[in-house]
Design an enzyme around this catalytic site. Structure first.
Site, PDB file in Angstrom:
ATOM      1  N   ASP A 106       0.838  -1.204   0.000  1.00 22.56           N
ATOM      2  CA  ASP A 106       0.000   0.000   0.000  1.00 22.56           C
ATOM      3  C   ASP A 106       0.873   1.253   0.000  1.00 22.56           C
ATOM      4  OD1 ASP A 106       0.901  -0.140   2.604  1.00 22.56           O
ATOM      5  OD2 ASP A 106      -1.068   0.215   3.521  1.00 22.56           O
ATOM      6  N   LYS A 114      -1.109  -9.240   2.899  1.00 19.97           N
ATOM      7  CA  LYS A 114      -0.322  -8.778   4.049  1.00 19.97           C
ATOM      8  C   LYS A 114      -1.182  -7.810   4.851  1.00 19.97           C
ATOM      9  CE  LYS A 114       3.343  -5.851   3.697  1.00 19.97           C
ATOM     10  NZ  LYS A 114       2.892  -4.681   4.478  1.00 19.97           N
ATOM     11  N   GLU A 164      -1.022  -5.275   8.636  1.00 15.57           N
ATOM     12  CA  GLU A 164      -0.181  -4.732   9.706  1.00 15.57           C
ATOM     13  C   GLU A 164      -0.804  -5.025  11.063  1.00 15.57           C
ATOM     14  OE1 GLU A 164       0.517  -0.533   9.015  1.00 15.57           O
ATOM     15  OE2 GLU A 164       1.237  -0.898   6.978  1.00 15.57           O
ATOM     16  N   GLU A 185       9.527  -3.870  10.009  1.00 11.39           N
ATOM     17  CA  GLU A 185       9.919  -2.590   9.399  1.00 11.39           C
ATOM     18  C   GLU A 185      10.414  -1.611  10.461  1.00 11.39           C
ATOM     19  OE1 GLU A 185       6.987  -0.730   6.833  1.00 11.39           O
ATOM     20  OE2 GLU A 185       8.240   1.069   6.588  1.00 11.39           O
TER      21      GLU A 185
HETATM   22  O1  KIV Z   1       3.587  -1.097   1.583  1.00 14.32           O
HETATM   23  C1  KIV Z   1       4.748  -1.522   1.481  1.00 14.32           C
HETATM   24  O2  KIV Z   1       5.444  -1.306   0.475  1.00 14.32           O
HETATM   25  C2  KIV Z   1       5.288  -2.299   2.593  1.00 14.32           C
HETATM   26  C3  KIV Z   1       6.755  -2.567   2.572  1.00 14.32           C
HETATM   27  C4  KIV Z   1       7.467  -1.343   2.999  1.00 14.32           C
HETATM   28  C5  KIV Z   1       7.109  -3.740   3.378  1.00 14.32           C
HETATM   29  O3  KIV Z   1       4.587  -2.664   3.466  1.00 14.32           O
END
Ligand code: KIV
Length: 274
Positions: free
Chosen positions: A51, A120, A122, A189
């Site tokens: 994102d 993915k 968070e 991160e």
């Molecule tokens: O959104 C993204 O590009 C990410 C990476 C920084 C791992 O989550």
């Protein structure tokens, strides 16, 4: 419209675990568009449609305005353009924090409409129930802890995480919780190096570092950072492997000069010119 499915030649989720166990570093890059995805596909193990596209492609100040529709459109483009890399698509802010059912509905849509292999999201312990709900229902999940851009305001800015004994212990508890809940890998991160290293030693799934530690089982970078498309600011954790900004600028300048001087287009660029 039916989505393109992952082809048999692609890197599998489980392979990332095998790489980690065998001490082979896992290579990830972000991509948001078909041409870039096609170019990086032979060189990486997984492509993340992050994102971060909100900032990189759309010019927002944060990832917060990114919508599910954006992720679906860019995710589908990246899947269409890749043949071998595992493709993971980010769930954007607001698409999963309400609870497991909302997360499943949106993750299922992303998987069905893009053909990606995993999503993915968070979050640490607070997301463990959601990760468990998704993984038990056929949605492979990559976790993301440490600096979490979607929590920018709650965290008071983009800050390196893991400072102090309590913060380090909390991050370890977060990683452990989402690994136990079924996440197949965890992005760490913007986290102090010794903390990311300790988490990598403790959790049973591969860790993927960005601004974290060389000890992580793999690394990921944002493609535009690696290519040097931005000139304003290079974060400490980024290494530029190319400097495209001056090349792009020079190409635009050359084109503009030739159009203004009527040197472009030449006869060789025209159809039926004498
Ligand atoms: O959104 C993204 O590009 C990410 C990476 C920084 C791992 O989550």
């Amino acid at each position: 419209m039916s989505a393109q499915t992952q082809t048999p030649g692609r890197v599998r989720r489980r392979a990332l675990g095998d790489f980690a166990k065998g001490g082979v570093p896992i290579v990830g890059l972000t991509a948001y568009t078909a041409p870039i995805a096609r170019l990086i596909d032979p060189h990486v193990d997984f492509v993340l449609v992050g994102d971060s596209l909100g900032m990189v492609v759309y010019g927002f100040d944060s990832t917060l305005p990114v919508t599910l529709e954006m992720m679906v459109a860019h995710g589908a483009a990246v899947v269409r353009a890749t043949r071998q890399a595992l493709v993971v698509v980010d769930l954007p802010f607001g698409a999963y924090q309400e609870g497991p059912q909302q997360a499943f509905r949106n993750a299922a849509r992303v998987m069905a409409e893009t053909g990606c292999a995993a999503v993915k999201l968070e979050g640490g312990r607070e997301m463990a129930e959601t990760v468990r709900f998704l993984t038990r229902r056929g949605v492979p999940v990559m976790g993301h802890i440490g600096l979490m851009p979607q929590s920018l305001h709650a965290a008071g800015g983009f800050r390196v995480q893991g400072r102090g004994h309590d913060a380090a212990a909390e991050l370890t508890a977060d990683a452990t919780a989402i690994a136990e809940a079924g996440a197949f890998a965890i992005v760490i991160e913007g986290t102090l190096e010794p903390v990311a290293r300790a988490i990598t030693e403790q959790v049973p799934v591969p860790t993927i570092g960005i601004g974290a530690s060389p000890a992580c089982d793999g690394q990921i970078l944002v493609i535009d950072d690696l290519l040097g498309v931005f000139t304003e600011f290079t974060p400490r954790f980024v290494k530029r492997y190319a400097e495209l900004a001056p090349l792009i600028s020079a190409a635009a300048e050359g084109y503009a000069a030739e159009v203004r001087a009527r040197r472009f287009p030449g006869k060789e660029h025209c159809f039926g010119a004498g």
